[in-house]
Scaffold this motif. Structure first.
Motif, PDB file in Angstrom:
ATOM      1  N   GLN A  60       0.809  -1.222   0.000  1.00 41.78           N
ATOM      2  CA  GLN A  60       0.000   0.000   0.000  1.00 41.78           C
ATOM      3  C   GLN A  60       0.840   1.269   0.000  1.00 41.78           C
ATOM      4  N   HIS A 105      -2.522  -7.005   0.778  1.00 37.58           N
ATOM      5  CA  HIS A 105      -2.810  -5.836  -0.051  1.00 37.58           C
ATOM      6  C   HIS A 105      -3.707  -6.224  -1.206  1.00 37.58           C
ATOM      7  N   CYS A 107      -5.523  -4.333  -4.070  1.00 35.60           N
ATOM      8  CA  CYS A 107      -5.490  -3.027  -4.729  1.00 35.60           C
ATOM      9  C   CYS A 107      -6.885  -2.664  -5.241  1.00 35.60           C
ATOM     10  N   ASP A 124     -12.172  -4.212   1.203  1.00 37.59           N
ATOM     11  CA  ASP A 124     -11.086  -4.456   2.162  1.00 37.59           C
ATOM     12  C   ASP A 124     -11.480  -5.558   3.145  1.00 37.59           C
TER      13      ASP A 124
END
Length: 369
Positions: A60, A105, A107, A124
């Protein structure tokens, strides 16, 4: 667990194979599945795939602008084709995964995505689980539990997803709640399509081994297999998870082999790792349902069947869509997040206690159902 009123949820998934975005609708209250709705797919172009591959391994705090723009635009394009949606689950694209280290992570920004849509976006999904000491993966098992109920399974069954990485969910449908101890055991099995697809692209310029024809013409190299089997990952107890590139050494291990032998060897790594995973199940599943692109690889499926005492079938055998199961899972999980229900548990990610992961992005004027 008591259910509630069903809502129409849209789920999206962009997997480790980097082929494109799956989108699918599920009518659910976050506990039960009431119905499955329309599906869609948006392929990534060769140029888009090139950009995303260049971003694999980034975190990130690194520049991911190009990848994020591609991921969000592709999702927005496919999501725009659906109507009457109450909430969407947006997984994003996993670029790096290191639970116990730097984290995970995926994206893509759910807030930016929700700004162009008429409904909230849950996103998320993995970070909260990792922050609580879990692996953050796999997350589909709670949906697999609901599927076992949907198909009326009378005893333990297992779902095997053969995407870029393989993962297995063992389900005991006699339990009422997926968070109950003993209801689920889930973990990543090892490599699946990713090493095969990468080798096919490097050697033939083709995205995958169609029906396993190349592997069928080759012979697996035992020295490479023995070295693969010594990887410490396989000795670790479940639950556990993998990054897509954990087994990058496989490419070097088969580099000296003829094309067909290399693909046969990589295919056999999948067969062996799944057999090892099944041996860790609390009880032998009566049926193994296979989803993901690997179910179309006849050589791979034959290898799996040879080492499994129960019945093995693509999920289509029980009326499910093997191309869309993970997208459907994130539709289901989005509703669970809205209702504050757990999305992972000790038996699925190794987290100490059940966790409700996911952030809810609500644009101005929107209301979370």
């Amino acid at each position: 667990m008591l259910g509630g009123i069903a809502v129409t949820a849209l789920g999206t998934m962009s997997g480790t194979s980097l082929d494109g975005v799956d989108a699918a609708v599920v009518d659910t209250d976050g506990v039960r599945i009431f119905d499955f709705g329309p599906v869609a797919y948006r392929a990534y172009t060769a140029d888009e795939q090139k950009v995303m591959r260049a971003h694999l391994g980034r975190w990130q705090d690194q520049d991911n602008t190009q990848a994020a723009q591609i991921i969000e635009a592709a999702h927005r394009a496919v999501m725009a084709g659906f109507g009457n949606i109450s909430v969407a689950g947006f997984h994003g694209q996993t670029l790096a995964h290191d639970p116990g280290g730097r984290g995970t992570h995926q994206c893509g920004d759910g807030d930016r995505l929700a700004a162009g849509l008429d409904y909230p976006v849950v996103w998320d999904f993995r970070s909260a689980d990792v922050a609580a000491g879990g692996q953050g993966a796999p997350l589909a098992p709670f949906f697999h539990f609901a599927l076992a109920k949907w198909i009326g399974a009378g005893g333990p069954v297992a779902f095997l997803n053969l995407g870029g990485v393989g993962n297995l969910t063992w389900v005991d449908p006699s339990y009422d709640d997926p968070a109950d101890p003993g209801a689920l055991l889930a973990f990543d099995t090892g490599p699946a399509n990713a090493p095969i697809n990468d080798a096919m692209m490097a050697r033939f310029g083709l995205p995958y081994d169609d029906a396993g024809q190349v592997a069928a013409a080759g012979r697996a190299d035992m020295a490479a297999l023995v070295a693969f089997q010594a990887d410490p990952y396989f000795a670790r107890p479940a639950p556990k998870s993998l990054d897509r590139d954990h087994f990058t050494g496989l490419a070097q291990a088969v580099a000296h082999l003829a094309d067909a032998d290399a693909i046969a060897t990589l295919t056999q790594t999948v067969v062996w790792s799944v057999a090892q995973a099944l041996a860790q199940c609390p009880a032998p599943p009566a049926r193994l349902f296979v989803t993901g692109g690997g179910r179309r690889n006849a050589t791979l499926m034959a290898g799996l069947a040879a080492g499994f005492t129960g019945r093995i079938d693509p999920v289509e055998a029980v009326g499910l869509n093997g191309d869309m199961l993970e997208a459907q899972a994130f539709a289901y999980l989005a509703v669970r997040v809205l209702r504050g229900l757990p999305t992972s548990a000790p038996g699925t990610t190794g987290v100490k206690s059940p966790v409700c992961g996911g952030q809810i992005a609500v644009a101005p004027g929107q209301v979370a159902v």
